[in-house]
Every structure is written in C-alpha cells, then in structure tokens.
Motif scaffolding. Structure first.
Motif, short mmCIF file in Angstrom:
data_model
loop_
_atom_site.label_atom_id
_atom_site.label_comp_id
_atom_site.label_asym_id
_atom_site.label_seq_id
_atom_site.Cartn_x
_atom_site.Cartn_y
_atom_site.Cartn_z
N GLU A 74 0.84 -1.21 0.00
CA GLU A 74 0.00 0.00 0.00
C GLU A 74 0.87 1.26 0.00
OE1 GLU A 74 -3.00 0.06 3.08
OE2 GLU A 74 -3.70 -1.95 2.49
N LYS A 75 1.93 1.25 0.81
CA LYS A 75 2.84 2.41 0.86
C LYS A 75 3.50 2.62 -0.49
CE LYS A 75 4.14 3.27 5.47
NZ LYS A 75 4.01 3.31 6.64
N ARG A 76 3.95 1.54 -1.09
CA ARG A 76 4.60 1.61 -2.40
C ARG A 76 3.63 2.21 -3.42
NH1 ARG A 76 9.02 -1.12 -4.73
NH2 ARG A 76 8.90 -1.19 -7.00
N GLN A 77 2.39 1.72 -3.42
CA GLN A 77 1.40 2.22 -4.36
C GLN A 77 1.09 3.69 -4.08
OE1 GLN A 77 0.41 0.76 -7.09
NE2 GLN A 77 -0.82 2.54 -7.62
N HIS A 78 1.05 4.07 -2.82
CA HIS A 78 0.80 5.47 -2.46
C HIS A 78 1.93 6.37 -3.00
CE1 HIS A 78 -0.47 8.98 -0.26
NE2 HIS A 78 0.69 9.03 0.39
N ILE A 79 3.15 5.90 -2.90
CA ILE A 79 4.29 6.66 -3.44
C ILE A 79 4.14 6.80 -4.95
CG2 ILE A 79 6.79 6.62 -3.86
CD1 ILE A 79 7.02 5.19 -1.07
N VAL A 80 3.79 5.72 -5.62
CA VAL A 80 3.61 5.74 -7.08
C VAL A 80 2.53 6.75 -7.47
CG1 VAL A 80 2.77 4.37 -9.06
CG2 VAL A 80 4.49 3.42 -7.51
N GLU A 81 1.39 6.71 -6.81
CA GLU A 81 0.29 7.61 -7.15
C GLU A 81 0.62 9.07 -6.82
OE1 GLU A 81 -3.57 6.13 -5.92
OE2 GLU A 81 -2.98 4.09 -6.49
N ILE A 109 12.99 14.12 -5.36
CA ILE A 109 12.62 13.04 -4.45
C ILE A 109 12.11 13.59 -3.12
CG2 ILE A 109 13.59 11.17 -3.03
CD1 ILE A 109 12.94 10.27 -5.84
N ASP A 110 12.74 14.66 -2.63
CA ASP A 110 12.30 15.23 -1.35
C ASP A 110 10.85 15.72 -1.43
OD1 ASP A 110 14.70 14.68 -0.12
OD2 ASP A 110 15.55 16.67 -0.48
N ARG A 111 10.47 16.27 -2.55
CA ARG A 111 9.08 16.72 -2.70
C ARG A 111 8.12 15.53 -2.71
NH1 ARG A 111 6.41 20.91 -7.05
NH2 ARG A 111 4.34 20.86 -6.11
N ILE A 112 8.51 14.45 -3.38
CA ILE A 112 7.66 13.25 -3.40
C ILE A 112 7.53 12.70 -1.99
CG2 ILE A 112 7.44 10.89 -4.28
CD1 ILE A 112 9.05 11.87 -6.77
N ILE A 113 8.64 12.65 -1.26
CA ILE A 113 8.62 12.16 0.12
C ILE A 113 7.69 13.01 0.97
CG2 ILE A 113 10.04 11.99 2.22
CD1 ILE A 113 12.38 11.11 0.34
N ALA A 114 7.80 14.33 0.83
CA ALA A 114 6.96 15.24 1.61
C ALA A 114 5.49 15.08 1.27
CB ALA A 114 7.42 16.69 1.40
N ALA A 155 3.99 12.54 -0.20
CA ALA A 155 3.51 11.19 0.11
C ALA A 155 3.47 10.94 1.61
CB ALA A 155 4.38 10.14 -0.57
N GLU A 156 4.13 11.82 2.35
CA GLU A 156 4.22 11.71 3.81
C GLU A 156 4.79 10.35 4.22
OE1 GLU A 156 0.23 12.70 5.09
OE2 GLU A 156 0.68 14.84 4.98
N VAL A 157 5.93 10.02 3.62
CA VAL A 157 6.64 8.80 3.97
C VAL A 157 8.05 9.17 4.42
CG1 VAL A 157 5.34 7.30 2.40
CG2 VAL A 157 7.44 8.39 1.60
N ALA A 158 8.65 8.26 5.15
CA ALA A 158 10.03 8.48 5.59
C ALA A 158 10.98 8.27 4.41
CB ALA A 158 10.37 7.51 6.72
N LYS A 159 12.12 8.95 4.48
CA LYS A 159 13.13 8.81 3.44
C LYS A 159 13.54 7.35 3.27
CE LYS A 159 15.74 12.74 2.38
NZ LYS A 159 16.80 13.66 2.43
#
Length: 194
Positions: free
Chosen positions: A9-16, A32-37, A39-43
C-alpha cells in the motif's frame, strides 16, 4: 501478511503521489524530497521501495499504462464491431481532453525529458505507445489483411498522438473532432468496417 500488504500500500501510495507530481510539474523538476513530503513517507521508506528515481518513474509509467489499458478494455468490451471499438478509443481521449485533470500525455512528457533510446524511461514510453498502436491494429485485423491493418493502425495512432499534443495546447475539442473525421475517412477507404 499484514506487513507485506502495508508495504504494498505504501509503495502504491508513493507511485500515485509521484504520478500526480510528474504530470503537473515534470519528471526532472520533481525532486525526491518533494515526493517524500507529499507522500508523507520516511526517506528510508522511499529508498527501500525506490533506490533510484528512474525506477520510480518507470513504475509510475507502467502503472499508468496498465490503468489506461484496463480502461480501454472496459470500453471495448461494450463495443461489438471493430468500428465501434476504434470509436471507443477516440471517446476515451475526448473525455480525457475535457477533464480538469488533463495535463497532456505523461508519456509524451517523459519522452521529451528522456530522449536516450537505451534509457529505461524511454523504453517504458515505447512499451506504452507500442501497446496502443498494437491494440488498434488487432482491432482492425478482424476485418482486413494484416499489412493493411498495420498501416491503418499507424495512421490512427498518429492522429491520436497529434490530437493529444493539440489538446495540451488548448485545442482539445477541435483536435479530437478533426482526428475523428480523419479516422472515419481512413477507415472508409477499404469499406472493410462498414
């Protein structure tokens, strides 16, 4: 099992999340930092799933290609004749061009940013574009010789790609109407789909 589902689910959330950013901002312009922010996931989570940005881009493109193919499958299932099946493809594009979510073709954008034919992103674009052209060809092969179907599929594919570019330039309605007219003329030549 629950841990694996959560990771998927986390992987799919990052993709979307990346998909939304890439289509609005671009591939190179989205860090990448913007995607992380967003997606609200840890680096660490990001890099565990996608050690390299190119891998994420390819997965986003493959996910989008699969989603597009499934949408065309659903539309095509309702059509009975090859002519109707081709029309449903143009219907999909017309609806997409008119959508507030239309930002141009993600695959055309990727090709503009990754022009090396050996690059994995270029190859992902090629897979999607070849798949669409092949889909059209297979529909046409039901009513005409393979060589003729291949030639017509290429022409219809070019109409769709050109209309997509014009739609990005704010001419979506006229572009799809003109593409439909041209497609009807192309398909009427052999009288095979009537």
């Amino acid at each position: 099992m629950l841990l694996r589902a959560d990771a998927a689910e986390k992987r799919q959330h990052i993709v979307e999340t990346a998909y939304g950013l890439f289509k609005r901002v671009g591939f190179h312009a989205t860090g990448i930092d913007r995607i992380i922010a967003e997606a609200e996931v840890a680096k660490m989570t990001m890099y565990r799933h996608f050690p390299k940005k190119d891998g994420l881009i390819v997965e986003v493109l493959d996910w989008r290609a699969d989603r597009f193919a499934r949408q065309l499958d659903r539309l095509g299932d309702a059509a009975t004749t090859p002519q109707q099946k081709i029309a449903t493809i143009f219907d999909w594009y017309e609806h997409w061009f008119d959508s507030p979510d239309f930002h141009g073709c993600l695959f055309q954008h990727a090709l503009a940013e990754f022009g090396d034919p050996e690059h994995p992103v270029f190859k992902a674009v090629t897979r999607q574009k070849d798949s669409l052209r092949r889909r059209i060809q297979e529909i046409l092969e039901a009513t005409m010789p393979d060589a003729q179907a291949e030639s017509m599929a290429s022409a219809l594919f070019m109409l769709i790609e050109g209309a997509t570019l014009l739609a990005q330039m704010g001419q979506g309605k006229a572009a799809i109407e003109n593409a439909r007219e041209a497609a009807e003329r192309i398909l009427a030549v052999p009288k095979a789909l009537q």
